[in-house]
Write an enzyme that holds these catalytic residues in place. Structure first.
Site, short mmCIF file in Angstrom:
data_model
loop_
_atom_site.label_atom_id
_atom_site.label_comp_id
_atom_site.label_asym_id
_atom_site.label_seq_id
_atom_site.Cartn_x
_atom_site.Cartn_y
_atom_site.Cartn_z
N ASP A 57 0.94 -1.10 0.01
CA ASP A 57 0.00 -0.01 -0.03
C ASP A 57 0.90 1.19 -0.02
OD1 ASP A 57 -2.20 1.50 0.03
OD2 ASP A 57 -2.77 1.20 2.32
N ASP A 60 -2.77 2.67 -6.06
CA ASP A 60 -1.89 2.73 -5.11
C ASP A 60 -1.65 1.44 -4.07
OD1 ASP A 60 -4.30 2.98 -3.93
OD2 ASP A 60 -3.54 4.53 -2.48
N GLU A 61 -2.14 0.41 -4.42
CA GLU A 61 -2.20 -0.69 -3.75
C GLU A 61 -2.59 -2.14 -4.39
OE1 GLU A 61 -5.52 -1.70 -0.89
OE2 GLU A 61 -6.80 0.01 -1.85
#
Length: 369
Positions: free
Chosen positions: A17, A111-112
């Site tokens: 993350d 983003d993850e």
């Protein structure tokens, strides 16, 4: 690994993350923003914060709050407009690093992502070391920090990645999973939102251990279909695999307005533009769907959805708009409207997954994490 008579596959899952991704990209690209409270999003009255730097979070600035409230909490906050093309570019570079370790990468957002490194391209038996190496490479090669969670399944790895943020990681070894979940505050369980947490509090459920004392029948009675999910996850039973090719369950477009809408005529005008934007997204990805959902958010922030399922797939803006119009006229809006959205689900990309029994991984006496 066996829990309650169920064979649980021992996988090595990493959840990576990125730390305050959008805001961190802006600070990286503009050194003058480093160390300052930054919000990505609109500062105007109707603006919404998409992401906040850690400097801004100290003042209670979070994603999804209004730009007005963000400014009130942090008078010195600096607003920057989102640059999604740039975020996608950086996200792809990060994923390219992931793919050097495994092809089993499941992105959740820009983003993850989940990575299954049970069997990896580096031949490294330690998921903990792999996560540390990946995080170092992201920092050295791109200039951003990332956090990671490592465990035997996606659920625990997701929770663990939030433990030592920013720029940290946490490993929950197989023998630690049950104790880790029992000690966990119920609101930290991934998927348990504010409303569900409040409901659980009313049933005396404040921790994972409290949840574990409730029978399957009790949880299904009070929490419906989700009851079975809660019963199993607190026992470390979560067999969902990392799926490299995640297909969207729905495609949508929505708009927040600078002024509240009180007339249905103005609402129809906005829906026309939204339907046009939705058509572009559908055709770009060669997607069609049968279920059209109209989303209405009122000035009171109360949200309402209305849906209709057709007998055929649609992707045309005119057909989408006609159905959205029908849904709008189903019931007169209860108040002035600040947001409208249209989404399409029941897509032609949906496939029924084969229900194959889980095959536990053959584990040696030493299962290094």
């Amino acid at each position: 690994m066996e829990v309650d008579g169920i064979n649980i596959p021992l996988r090595k899952i990493i959840h990576v993350d990125m730390d305050a991704f959008y805001a961190s990209v802006e600070q990286m690209d503009n050194p003058e923003l480093k160390g300052k409270p930054v919000a990505v999003g609109g500062a105007e009255k109707r603006g919404v914060v998409s992401a906040a730097s850690y400097e801004a979070r100290k003042y209670g600035v979070r994603s999804a709050i209004s730009g007005y409230l963000a400014k009130k909490r942090c008078p010195d906050i600096i607003f920057v407009k989102p640059r999604f093309e740039r975020y996608r570019e950086i996200s792809q570079k990060i994923r390219n690093i992931f793919y050097e370790y495994t092809d089993l990468v499941e992105p959740l957002a820009l983003d993850e992502a989940y990575l299954d490194v049970t069997q990896n391209k580096k031949g490294n038996p330690s998921a903990t070391k792999i996560a540390r190496e990946i995080r170092k490479r992201i920092f050295d090669e791109i200039g951003l920090t990332a956090s990671a969670g490592i465990s035997i399944n996606k659920f625990v790895a997701k929770i663990a990645s939030d433990y030592n943020k920013p720029n940290g990681q946490k490993t929950v070894n197989p023998e630690e999973v049950i104790n880790f979940l029992e000690q966990l505050d119920i609101k930290k369980f991934y998927g348990v939102g504010k409303v569900t947490a409040e409901k659980m509090y009313q049933h005396g459920i404040f921790t994972g251990l409290d949840l574990k004392t409730k029978s399957l029948e009790y949880l299904e009675t009070h929490f419906g279909k989700s009851g079975s999910h809660y019963y199993h996850i607190v026992r470390g039973i979560h067999t969902s695999e990392v799926k490299p090719h995640r297909t969207p369950k729905s495609v949508g477009a929505e708009r927040t307005f600078s002024e509240n809408l009180t007339s249905e005529i103005f609402m129809l005008e906005k829906l026309t533009n939204i339907a046009q934007e939705l058509e572009k997204r559908l055709k770009k990805n060669n997607i069609a769907g049968k279920t059209i959902t109209l989303k209405i958010k009122y000035s009171t922030f109360e949200q309402q959805t209305r849906s209709k399922t057709l007998s055929y797939f649609v992707a045309d803006k005119h057909l989408i708009l006609e159905t959205a119009k029908e849904l709008l006229y189903q019931q007169k809006p209860e108040d002035s409207v600040r947001l409208l959205g249209i989404s399409l689900s029941n897509l032609n990309t949906d496939k029924k997954e084969k229900q194959t029994p889980e095959k536990p991984i053959q584990v040696q006496l030493k299962f290094e994490f």
